[in-house]
Design a protein around this motif. Sequence first.
Motif, PDB file in Angstrom:
ATOM      1  N   UNK A  97      32.136  38.165  43.443  1.00 28.79           N
ATOM      2  CA  UNK A  97      31.190  39.166  42.986  1.00 28.79           C
ATOM      3  C   UNK A  97      30.511  39.921  44.104  1.00 28.79           C
ATOM      4  N   UNK A  98      30.292  39.261  45.220  1.00 29.90           N
ATOM      5  CA  UNK A  98      29.602  39.917  46.335  1.00 29.90           C
ATOM      6  C   UNK A  98      30.506  40.966  46.978  1.00 29.90           C
ATOM      7  N   UNK A  99      31.776  40.621  47.175  1.00 31.15           N
ATOM      8  CA  UNK A  99      32.727  41.616  47.684  1.00 31.15           C
ATOM      9  C   UNK A  99      32.916  42.748  46.680  1.00 31.15           C
ATOM     10  N   UNK A 100      32.877  42.409  45.393  1.00 26.69           N
ATOM     11  CA  UNK A 100      32.991  43.432  44.354  1.00 26.69           C
ATOM     12  C   UNK A 100      31.802  44.383  44.409  1.00 26.69           C
ATOM     13  N   UNK A 101      30.606  43.839  44.615  1.00 28.68           N
ATOM     14  CA  UNK A 101      29.407  44.666  44.725  1.00 28.68           C
ATOM     15  C   UNK A 101      29.535  45.641  45.891  1.00 28.68           C
ATOM     16  N   UNK A 102      30.035  45.142  47.020  1.00 32.42           N
ATOM     17  CA  UNK A 102      30.205  46.007  48.193  1.00 32.42           C
ATOM     18  C   UNK A 102      31.240  47.097  47.927  1.00 32.42           C
ATOM     19  N   UNK A 103      32.327  46.726  47.239  1.00 31.56           N
ATOM     20  CA  UNK A 103      33.377  47.700  46.928  1.00 31.56           C
ATOM     21  C   UNK A 103      32.867  48.761  45.956  1.00 31.56           C
ATOM     22  N   UNK A 104      32.079  48.342  44.964  1.00 33.98           N
ATOM     23  CA  UNK A 104      31.518  49.301  44.013  1.00 33.98           C
ATOM     24  C   UNK A 104      30.549  50.250  44.715  1.00 33.98           C
ATOM     25  N   UNK A 105      29.757  49.722  45.625  1.00 33.73           N
ATOM     26  CA  UNK A 105      28.818  50.566  46.361  1.00 33.73           C
ATOM     27  C   UNK A 105      29.553  51.606  47.197  1.00 33.73           C
ATOM     28  N   UNK A 106      30.718  51.228  47.706  1.00 28.18           N
ATOM     29  CA  UNK A 106      31.486  52.150  48.538  1.00 28.18           C
ATOM     30  C   UNK A 106      32.234  53.191  47.711  1.00 28.18           C
ATOM     31  N   UNK A 107      32.833  52.750  46.583  1.00 25.25           N
ATOM     32  CA  UNK A 107      33.671  53.649  45.785  1.00 25.25           C
ATOM     33  C   UNK A 107      32.876  54.463  44.768  1.00 25.25           C
ATOM     34  N   UNK A 108      31.843  53.840  44.182  1.00 29.81           N
ATOM     35  CA  UNK A 108      31.040  54.528  43.153  1.00 29.81           C
ATOM     36  C   UNK A 108      29.565  54.303  43.496  1.00 29.81           C
ATOM     37  N   UNK A 109      29.059  54.984  44.510  1.00 31.43           N
ATOM     38  CA  UNK A 109      27.693  54.725  44.978  1.00 31.43           C
ATOM     39  C   UNK A 109      26.612  54.999  43.939  1.00 31.43           C
ATOM     40  N   UNK A 110      26.916  55.760  42.915  1.00 37.30           N
ATOM     41  CA  UNK A 110      25.920  56.024  41.870  1.00 37.30           C
ATOM     42  C   UNK A 110      25.741  54.851  40.925  1.00 37.30           C
ATOM     43  N   UNK A 111      26.632  53.867  40.999  1.00 35.36           N
ATOM     44  CA  UNK A 111      26.575  52.699  40.124  1.00 35.36           C
ATOM     45  C   UNK A 111      25.685  51.619  40.750  1.00 35.36           C
ATOM     46  N   UNK A 145      35.577  44.052  32.797  1.00 31.54           N
ATOM     47  CA  UNK A 145      36.642  43.706  33.749  1.00 31.54           C
ATOM     48  C   UNK A 145      36.553  42.221  34.072  1.00 31.54           C
ATOM     49  N   UNK A 146      37.724  41.618  34.306  1.00 33.00           N
ATOM     50  CA  UNK A 146      37.782  40.188  34.571  1.00 33.00           C
ATOM     51  C   UNK A 146      37.882  39.816  36.033  1.00 33.00           C
ATOM     52  N   UNK A 147      37.964  40.803  36.914  1.00 34.48           N
ATOM     53  CA  UNK A 147      38.009  40.510  38.345  1.00 34.48           C
ATOM     54  C   UNK A 147      37.548  41.730  39.134  1.00 34.48           C
ATOM     55  N   UNK A 148      37.418  41.544  40.448  1.00 37.76           N
ATOM     56  CA  UNK A 148      36.902  42.602  41.294  1.00 37.76           C
ATOM     57  C   UNK A 148      37.741  43.867  41.326  1.00 37.76           C
ATOM     58  N   UNK A 149      39.046  43.771  41.588  1.00 41.94           N
ATOM     59  CA  UNK A 149      39.863  44.996  41.637  1.00 41.94           C
ATOM     60  C   UNK A 149      39.820  45.787  40.333  1.00 41.94           C
ATOM     61  N   UNK A 150      39.884  45.096  39.189  1.00 45.93           N
ATOM     62  CA  UNK A 150      39.813  45.802  37.907  1.00 45.93           C
ATOM     63  C   UNK A 150      38.429  46.415  37.696  1.00 45.93           C
ATOM     64  N   UNK A 151      37.405  45.765  38.226  1.00 46.99           N
ATOM     65  CA  UNK A 151      36.054  46.306  38.111  1.00 46.99           C
ATOM     66  C   UNK A 151      35.935  47.625  38.861  1.00 46.99           C
ATOM     67  N   UNK A 152      36.482  47.660  40.063  1.00 56.33           N
ATOM     68  CA  UNK A 152      36.431  48.897  40.855  1.00 56.33           C
ATOM     69  C   UNK A 152      37.222  49.999  40.156  1.00 56.33           C
ATOM     70  N   UNK A 153      38.403  49.646  39.644  1.00 53.75           N
ATOM     71  CA  UNK A 153      39.229  50.620  38.924  1.00 53.75           C
ATOM     72  C   UNK A 153      38.493  51.166  37.700  1.00 53.75           C
ATOM     73  N   UNK A 154      37.851  50.250  36.943  1.00 52.95           N
ATOM     74  CA  UNK A 154      37.117  50.680  35.751  1.00 52.95           C
ATOM     75  C   UNK A 154      35.929  51.556  36.120  1.00 52.95           C
ATOM     76  N   UNK A 155      35.260  51.239  37.222  1.00 55.43           N
ATOM     77  CA  UNK A 155      34.103  52.026  37.643  1.00 55.43           C
ATOM     78  C   UNK A 155      34.510  53.434  38.050  1.00 55.43           C
ATOM     79  N   UNK A 156      35.633  53.552  38.736  1.00 49.18           N
ATOM     80  CA  UNK A 156      36.125  54.871  39.136  1.00 49.18           C
ATOM     81  C   UNK A 156      36.482  55.702  37.905  1.00 49.18           C
ATOM     82  N   UNK A 157      37.056  55.046  36.904  1.00 50.65           N
ATOM     83  CA  UNK A 157      37.483  55.747  35.687  1.00 50.65           C
ATOM     84  C   UNK A 157      36.322  56.099  34.770  1.00 50.65           C
ATOM     85  N   UNK A 158      35.417  55.131  34.535  1.00 50.58           N
ATOM     86  CA  UNK A 158      34.393  55.297  33.507  1.00 50.58           C
ATOM     87  C   UNK A 158      33.019  55.694  34.054  1.00 50.58           C
TER      88      UNK A 158
END
Length: 220
Positions: free
Chosen positions: A73-87, A44-57
């Motif tokens: 990246x720091x906001x992306x890390x927080x978003x990933x922790x919230x949406x896909x905590x196993x990642x 993924x090339x940005x935070x929103x796409x990263x979260x979307x990809x993490x939810x999908x894959x």
Amino acid sequence: MNGGPPAVDRDAVRVLVVDDQELVREGIASLLAVRPGVTVVATAGDGPRAVEAAVTHRPEVALVDVRMPGMDGIDTAAALAARVPSCRVVMLTTFDDREYVARALRAGAVGYLLKNLPSADLARAVHLARAGIAQLDTSVLAALTAAPAPPAPALPAGTLTEREVQVLRLLAGGSTNREIAARLFLSEGTVKNHISRILGRLHLRDRTQAALYARDHGLL
């Protein structure tokens, strides 16, 4: 005998690579793709796409650059922790700034590594991250444990960060980029980036003007 599809390593670590520079992003993905026990499931090339990809894959580990436009990246890390905590999130960047490191760890990252590490070490880091083992680059660890510099005199509100003031003070005192890097436990690349931001924010042309600015604001 007909050759069937390649065997799938079901125990391989599922990895998401997030970086706004396509060449860097694809390069990291390609290096990991040839390492045994690692499968790059998405980039993924940005935070929103990263979260979307993490939810999908549903990756197990995400390698995330710190500085990206929009959602960093720091906001992306927080978003990933919230949406896909196993990642598990590992920051993979060129910046070893103490402030970035502290913020990333507070956001839930389990590691903070620099992009100059060999691909074999990166693959090993991915496996350790899946196991939840915290990892910090040696220069990053040094930055975190270093004694803070004396407080700087007040500058116009919102002009420079605390780290940029430290760099400016040393620059004005005649230190080279290498000497500043050693003093503040940073890489020379990080020092160069700080100096570029200092010149840009203060609308200065070069190091000489920066030194004069520091003198006029009581930093010497």
